[in-house]
Design a protein around this motif. Structure first.
Motif, short mmCIF file in Angstrom:
data_model
loop_
_atom_site.label_atom_id
_atom_site.label_comp_id
_atom_site.label_asym_id
_atom_site.label_seq_id
_atom_site.Cartn_x
_atom_site.Cartn_y
_atom_site.Cartn_z
N UNK A 292 0.82 -1.21 0.00
CA UNK A 292 0.00 0.00 0.00
C UNK A 292 0.85 1.26 0.00
N UNK B 291 -9.76 5.94 -2.40
CA UNK B 291 -10.89 6.87 -2.26
C UNK B 291 -11.72 6.54 -1.03
N UNK B 292 -11.09 6.58 0.11
CA UNK B 292 -11.82 6.32 1.36
C UNK B 292 -11.24 7.19 2.46
N UNK B 293 -12.00 7.29 3.57
CA UNK B 293 -11.60 8.16 4.67
C UNK B 293 -10.62 7.44 5.59
N UNK B 294 -9.88 8.20 6.38
CA UNK B 294 -8.94 7.55 7.30
C UNK B 294 -9.65 6.88 8.47
N UNK B 295 -9.00 5.86 9.06
CA UNK B 295 -9.56 5.19 10.24
C UNK B 295 -9.47 6.10 11.46
N UNK C 125 -18.58 10.22 -5.84
CA UNK C 125 -18.83 9.40 -4.65
C UNK C 125 -17.97 9.88 -3.47
N UNK D 120 -19.18 11.44 0.02
CA UNK D 120 -18.74 10.85 1.28
C UNK D 120 -18.20 11.94 2.21
#
Lengths: 110, 349
Positions: free
Chosen positions: B168, B211-215, B262, B266
């Motif tokens: 990653x 394309x996602x938010x952090x934990x 998207x 979000x």
């Protein structure tokens, strides 16, 4: 209807509350509580949800919980293992029914 | 390692801030105007509360070309580097503020030829200094002694490491970057960085590799600490989780991968007034390589200067006016107010 499954439907999930608001609110409150950290962490619960999503073969849930797992800090190794857990239980569940088959075959055979 | 070109060098339309702003423009990205949401939350206008941090972007030159870079930095960005004269103007402003935190960023800030001189100057003035370091720069032959220099001057290192696995990290920052980052982290650890009681802070920065938010920051910090320690024997002080801003190369990724609308939905759907309350632009002033003033590094890359009612160049720095300035916002600001919030110091809520 162009397709039974449409990814545009996922953000419209709340429309299920339109004609049964009290039930929808109860579902939402319970759902939210289920995924809060407890004896299991939020990340662990999200991985379980991902595995179940594969087992029930729900494309909406797979979409939602792939995102959620990544946003909870899981990685593809862990998520792939979760899918294997689902597959193993599904496969095992099929195979263990073989015992029924064997018992019935034994019962009706000479 | 394959050296990728910056958007600018590849003559990509998104190299132009106006092109990015047009794509992000109100109503075009499928979400409400950010200012409207701020107003509804009772937070419009968003105003600064001070200049506790002077964040100086010393240039766009970098030895890496990361896929999410909001600066569009890279080895080909040799034209934009802060001059000695502009650094002198920054020093003059620092003396007037009285020991602000000096947050040095880039590109790779260490590649600016005046970097070490400036660090010495602001340390002599008693300022706490932060170096936003990509780690691999510490291994470059012309930068010999850099890690030792940072340790000698007690510089806080905030280093990018998007994940504790190679795949990653390399997917975002280039092949081989993870192994080099580990070597740099071990070098820093050897100098006392990230070790309890040393006084040398080594903070890591997590950016989502997609394309996602952090934990959740605390949960991920625990994962990073366990995994970096057991797998690689690496120690660090804290982990900061940052949200990727939908600008520059990350915007290019969002559009190319079909995730733009998207992702914007979000971000907007996760708007958090508490996070908005703590956005870094309220306590930080951002200085560009040419001395132009901005509310943050993201506005800087979109060439959105500070409000026209206040001084707009470091040579005209006046603390009173800049400390209470109205912050200029746009659709990209959803990036700092989503979920647990995001700032150069991690989550804000």
């Amino acid at each position: 209807m162009a397709a039974y499954y449409d990814d545009g439907d996922l953000p419209r999930f709340a429309e299920m509350g339109a004609d049964a608001p009290a039930l929808w609110e109860k579902f939402n409150a319970w759902y939210g509580a289920v995924f809060q950290a407890g004896a299991l962490s939020e990340r662990e619960k999200s991985l379980i949800a991902l595995a179940v999503a594969h087992a029930v073969q729900c494309p909406y849930c797979i979409d939602a919980y792939t995102q959620d797992c990544l946003e909870k800090g899981s990685n593809l190794e862990q998520m792939t293992e979760a899918a294997h857990v689902a597959a193993a239980i599904k496969g095992g569940a099929a195979l263990v029914h073989g015992l029924q088959m064997r018992k019935i075959a034994a019962k009706i055979s000479m | 390692m394959i050296v990728e070109l910056s958007l600018l060098a590849s003559q990509h339309p998104l190299a132009l801030p106006e092109q990015q702003l047009q794509i992000l423009g109100n109503g075009k990205c499928g979400v409400k105007p950010f200012d409207e949401v701020l107003y509804e939350a009772g937070m419009d206008p968003l105003a600064a509360t001070g200049v506790g941090v002077l964040q100086i972007n010393v240039g766009k030159l970098c030895n890496q070309t990361c896929k999410h870079c909001h600066v569009d930095a890279g080895p080909d960005r040799t034209a934009e580097n802060m001059s000695r004269e502009t650094f002198e103007l920054c020093l003059s402003a620092v003396r007037r503020i009285g020991r602000p935190i000096i947050d040095l960023t880039g590109g790779a800030p260490e590649l600016n030829p005046h970097f070490r001189w400036f660090v010495e100057q602001v340390r002599e003035l008693g300022c706490h200094v932060i170096d936003r370091c990509n780690l691999t720069v510490l291994l470059l032959a012309p930068q010999r002694g850099l890690a030792e220099f940072l340790a000698k001057h007690g510089v806080e290192v905030i280093a990018s490491l998007p994940y504790f696995l190679a795949q990653r990290t390399d997917a975002q920052r280039g092949d081989g970057t993870f192994e080099k980052s580990l070597a740099a982290l071990r070098k820093l650890n050897g100098l006392g960085y990230g070790q309890p009681g040393s006084g040398l802070a080594l903070n890591l920065v997590y950016n989502p590799t997609g394309a996602f938010l952090p934990p959740d920051q605390a949960a991920l910090e625990a994962d990073f600490r366990r995994e970096l320690r057991t797998r690689y024997g690496v120690e660090f002080s804290s982990l900061y989780t940052l949200t990727n801003m939908p600008i520059s190369r990350y915007l290019d990724f969002l559009i190319r991968s079909g995730n733009f609308r998207r992702y914007m939905r979000k971000l907007a759907g996760a708007f958090n007034p508490v996070a908005a309350e703590g956005v870094m632009c309220r306590t930080t002033l951002s200085v560009g390589w040419d001395g132009t003033l901005y509310d943050c590094d993201f506005n800087q890359m979109l060439e959105i200067g500070v409000s026209k009612e206040v001084p707009r160049h470091i040579r005209d720095f006046r603390e009173v006016e800049l400390s209470t300035r109205r912050v200029v916002t746009g659709q990209h600001c959803y990036g700092c107010t989503a979920g647990a919030g995001s700032s150069c110091g991690g989550a804000t809520a």
